[in-house]
Design a protein around this motif. Structure first.
Motif, mmCIF file in Angstrom:
data_model
loop_
_atom_site.group_PDB
_atom_site.id
_atom_site.type_symbol
_atom_site.label_atom_id
_atom_site.label_comp_id
_atom_site.label_asym_id
_atom_site.label_seq_id
_atom_site.Cartn_x
_atom_site.Cartn_y
_atom_site.Cartn_z
ATOM 1 N N LEU A 9 6.414 -5.346 9.243
ATOM 2 C CA LEU A 9 4.978 -5.359 8.958
ATOM 3 C C LEU A 9 4.746 -4.788 7.560
ATOM 4 N N ILE A 10 4.073 -5.584 6.722
ATOM 5 C CA ILE A 10 3.840 -5.190 5.335
ATOM 6 C C ILE A 10 2.334 -5.039 5.118
ATOM 7 N N ASN A 11 1.901 -3.861 4.719
ATOM 8 C CA ASN A 11 0.494 -3.613 4.397
ATOM 9 C C ASN A 11 0.252 -3.976 2.934
ATOM 10 N N ILE A 12 -0.733 -4.827 2.707
ATOM 11 C CA ILE A 12 -0.973 -5.353 1.362
ATOM 12 C C ILE A 12 -2.431 -5.099 0.983
ATOM 13 N N ASN A 68 9.263 -3.799 0.515
ATOM 14 C CA ASN A 68 9.449 -4.966 1.380
ATOM 15 C C ASN A 68 8.666 -6.199 0.937
ATOM 16 N N ILE A 69 7.696 -6.034 0.034
ATOM 17 C CA ILE A 69 6.797 -7.146 -0.265
ATOM 18 C C ILE A 69 7.476 -8.245 -1.068
ATOM 19 N N GLU A 94 0.816 -1.219 0.000
ATOM 20 C CA GLU A 94 0.000 0.000 0.000
ATOM 21 C C GLU A 94 0.847 1.264 0.000
ATOM 22 N N ASN A 95 1.997 1.210 0.651
ATOM 23 C CA ASN A 95 2.851 2.387 0.781
ATOM 24 C C ASN A 95 4.211 2.102 0.138
ATOM 25 N N PRO A 96 4.996 3.152 -0.149
ATOM 26 C CA PRO A 96 6.318 2.924 -0.769
ATOM 27 C C PRO A 96 7.178 1.922 -0.003
ATOM 28 N N ALA A 97 7.166 2.008 1.334
ATOM 29 C CA ALA A 97 7.955 1.053 2.119
ATOM 30 C C ALA A 97 7.421 -0.359 1.950
#
Length: 324
Positions: A294-297, A252-253, A245-248
């Motif tokens: 933590l990765i927002n997907i 990381n995904i 969802e975000n650049p970070a």
């Protein structure tokens, strides 16, 4: 002068009774033949009244239910599409879900080095995929066997005939299979996606690869163009994309693969409550997500008549992934 022919009568109060004596007389009064304050004839009348009253009431209620059920179709909902509560825009769901004790959470967090820790998630997937498993040998006559008998092999240009449903072959989801614990021990978890069922809904596919939405990920655009070159029939697909969802999160995904295809094949639609129907699935295989982060997907389903609304969770789904 007093009227001597008049007889004076005096009221005699009932004798005072003790608590036990009064209760005993209430139960049974031998002088009046009353039981619990009523004679036998009085009890018979009141019982007859209530028998008739409740009999008429039950008959009326049963007649209304009979009339009501005559208006229902057991194979199709009365209110469909825009007239229904769920509308005509399908939602997207994911599995495994967090435990019921944390029902509002969308976080999938586990330690790959701890079997007891990741088994919670793999067991949840096993339970979810139970209905997709072929019936065991010797299970003739069971509900699972009966459902399986209504499923046939489908492909593009070869949908299920009337009264039949398309089968979902879990072996084609490799390596996202139970034999490999859905890749959770290898720090490469698989997340399963499914569309909510809407009776009679037909997707409008992206058949024209030259007019794809501007907000569609470039990776998905390339997959659609590749599918067209391989077989134009494959464009009859509800495509799926997952990204940070975000650049970070994007950083990381890591790389992602979709098993067995990049979307939900169109021959599974429309949903018509056919016997043995199984919702199509897409396994999203995260090959190397960054650990301890933590990765927002966000995953989206793509068709021309699917509207994405993150707030109302229409056409997309959000979850977090953390692999330790």
């Amino acid at each position: 002068m007093e009227d001597k022919g008049k007889v004076e009568q005096y009221y005699t109060p009932p004798p005072k009774l003790g608590k036990w004596e009064g209760f005993r007389i209430f139960l049974w009064n031998s002088e009046t033949g009353q039981f619990l304050g009523r004679t036998g004839a009085s009890w018979a009348k009141i019982l007859l009244f209530y028998v008739i009253f409740y009999g008429v009431l039950c008959g009326f209620f049963g007649a209304m239910l009979t009339v009501f059920y005559q208006t229902l179709d057991h194979k199709a909902p009365k209110w469909q599409m825009e007239a229904s509560l769920i509308g005509n825009n399908p939602g997207l769901g994911f599995r495994p879900m967090p435990p019921d004790s944390n029902v509002e959470s969308t976080l999938i967090w586990y330690k790959a080095s701890n079997k007891g820790n990741y088994e919670h998630w793999t067991s949840a997937i096993d339970e979810f995929l139970t209905q997709y498993q072929p019936p065991k040998p010797g299970s003739t006559g069971t509900a699972a066997q009966t459902q399986a008998e209504h499923r046939v092999h489908c492909d593009y240009g070869k949908p299920a005939p009337p009264g039949k449903s398309c089968n979902v072959d879990l072996q084609k989801f490799s390596p996202c299979t139970g034999e490999k614990a859905y890749m959770y021990p290898d720090y490469q978890p698989c997340i399963f996606l499914k569309l909510n069922k809407i009776f009679g809904w037909l997707p409008q596919f992206y058949n024209d690869t030259e007019n794809l939405p501007d907000n569609m990920p470039n990776d998905l655009k390339n997959r659609i163009k590749t599918a067209k070159m391989r077989s134009p029939e494959e464009l009859q697909t509800i495509w799926v994309s997952c990204e940070g969802e975000n650049p970070a999160d994007i950083e990381n995904i890591g790389p992602i693969q979709y098993k067995p295809r990049s979307g939900f094949p169109g021959y599974f639609f429309p949903y018509a409550n056919s016997p043995g129907y199984l919702s199509p699935l897409v396994a999203v295989w995260f090959e190397s997500p960054k650990r301890n982060v933590l990765i927002n997907i966000e995953c989206k389903a793509w068709a021309r008549n699917i509207i994405h609304d993150r707030v109302e969770r229409r056409g997309s789904v959000h979850f977090e992934l953390m692999v330790d």
